[in-house]
Design an enzyme around this catalytic site. Structure first.
Site, mmCIF file in Angstrom:
data_model
loop_
_atom_site.group_PDB
_atom_site.id
_atom_site.type_symbol
_atom_site.label_atom_id
_atom_site.label_comp_id
_atom_site.label_asym_id
_atom_site.label_seq_id
_atom_site.Cartn_x
_atom_site.Cartn_y
_atom_site.Cartn_z
ATOM 1 C CE LYS A 125 32.438 2.778 -0.697
ATOM 2 N NZ LYS A 125 31.587 1.854 -1.494
ATOM 3 C CE LYS A 128 29.205 -4.618 0.407
ATOM 4 N NZ LYS A 128 28.422 -3.540 -0.242
#
Length: 419
Positions: free
Chosen positions: A112, A100
């Site tokens: 993350k 992304k």
């Protein structure tokens, strides 16, 4: 194609993500030696958080921070609070975040974080203590030039503000390392609308490329939570006919169009609406109904795997991750089905976090209109870049998104002499 080492379940999310990476690398023509380094995270930190509860007892929570690669600058990614996620999930999501970021032309690697907990079981003060504990365990790898944390799901503005305050004790220049925080302490305008703006911009670009008008479109929406209900309201107001919606309990369908205003008024806080009706369909039955546009907006863990051949839609937009398998998607020049992947459609929250970081670095604060303009411009440009690659290489948009991002990562590593 060989199986990923250590994976035993083909429906495992990490296995699926690594398979997608492998397909894209092979399509780009890279050797195994060149891309193996991107199949494992650059850094995976696992910690234990001893949380003191309101009743005086202590409960241990497991938490992670995964940084996928470090070749293009700092890493960036959200912090998830969820009791059903595990190490494989967070590693997969860090890899997806790299994709992304690449699609959005953000010069960061993917990251993350995960705190394995159920926020519904914790009080306001317990959540504050847990947020601060996470920073205390992770502060050495977090920083505006190291790793940027973003808001996501339960990690809302308040939680990010607590994290910012805690990090400031360790790093006085920490404002840029925590995004999604309150406007009063360095946040940015436009975060509440960011996801919606990117999805709507993607929707409009898709319709434009397919020479369609939204007001003449029959729409089915899978998922009626925060995002799905917003999309239902938007397309309805623009003149589209919403003929089907679903939630985790079933689906509603009316070929003449559903009363969206009524459904929006009656849905509960979890987006559940089908319980109000006796005659409902199974979700699989709704997926097989003919429509012009299918919006897949269910949460990842609630989506039943969909077989491409069962869909009877002209355009499918994947609002949430891994709703559709990559391997069976038709290429972009097969006009029977036009599919827009999550990694291209839902980049708004990632772009807004980058813009917040950028404003901090430049000592600026843009107006809400300026932020919205940037979001629309960057989303539209990302769509155009990936679409052109898909046409040129005769692949689908999801594979093109992976190829677009991974090529830039490999080339960055080459220029830095990391091979």
């Amino acid at each position: 194609m060989s199986k990923i080492k250590g994976s035993t379940e083909e429906n495992d999310v990490l296995f699926t993500t690594k398979e997608e990476f492998t397909i894209a690398f092979n399509k780009l023509g890279y050797s195994e030696k060149e891309y193996l380094q991107f199949m494992e995270p650059a850094r995976l930190v696992k910690v234990t958080l001893p949380l003191k509860l309101d009743d005086g007892s202590t409960r241990l929570y497991t938490a992670y921070r995964v940084q996928h690669h470090l070749y293009k600058g700092p890493t960036m990614g959200g912090v998830i609070c969820h009791h059903n996620y595990n190490e494989n999930d967070v590693e997969s999501l860090a890899m997806i975040m790299s994709i992304k970021a690449g699609v959005s032309s953000i010069p960061f690697g993917g990251a993350k974080g995960l705190i394995i907990c159920d926020p519904r079981e914790l009080s306001y003060r317990e959540m504050e203590r847990l947020s601060r504990l996470y920073i205390r365990r992770m502060y050495e790898i977090i920083g505006s030039s190291k790793d940027i944390l973003t808001s996501e799901g339960q990690a809302n503005t308040q939680m990010m503000s607590w994290m910012y305050d805690e990090l400031s004790y360790f790093d006085k220049e920490s404002a840029g390392a925590i995004t999604g925080k309150a406007l009063e302490i360095g946040g940015t305008y436009g975060r509440e609308k960011a996801a919606a703006i990117s999805i709507i911009t993607t929707l409009n670009e898709t319709l434009n490329y397919n020479k369609r008008e939204l007001r003449d479109t029959r729409v089915i929406i899978q998922g009626f939570g925060k995002v799905g209900s917003f999309l239902a309201q938007y397309v309805h107001q623009q003149g589209a006919t919403v003929i089907g919606v679903s939630d985790s309990y079933g689906a509603l369908y009316d070929e003449d169009g559903l009363d969206i205003d009524y459904l929006l008024d009656r849905r509960d806080s979890f987006g559940t609406v089908t319980k109000l009706f006796k005659n409902t369909l199974k979700i699989e039955e709704l997926q097989g109904k003919q429509c012009d546009l299918l919006l897949l907006a269910s949460e990842q863990q609630q989506v039943t795997p969909i077989q491409i051949e069962n869909l009877d839609a002209s355009i499918v937009i994947e609002v949430t991750n891994h709703s559709l398998p990559m391997t069976n998607m038709p290429s972009i020049n097969q006009n029977e089905l036009f599919i827009v992947p999550h990694v291209l459609a839902s980049i708004g929250t990632d772009i807004i976090s980058y813009l917040e970081w950028l404003q901090y670095k430049q000592g600026l604060r843009w107006s809400e209109a300026e932020v919205e303009q940037q979001l629309k411009k960057r989303t539209a440009q990302s769509y155009q870049d990936v679409y052109e690659l898909a046409i040129r290489r005769k692949v689908n948009l999801r594979l093109a998104s992976f190829m677009y991002s991974l090529r830039s990562i490999v080339e960055a590593s080459r220029f830095r002499g990391c091979h």
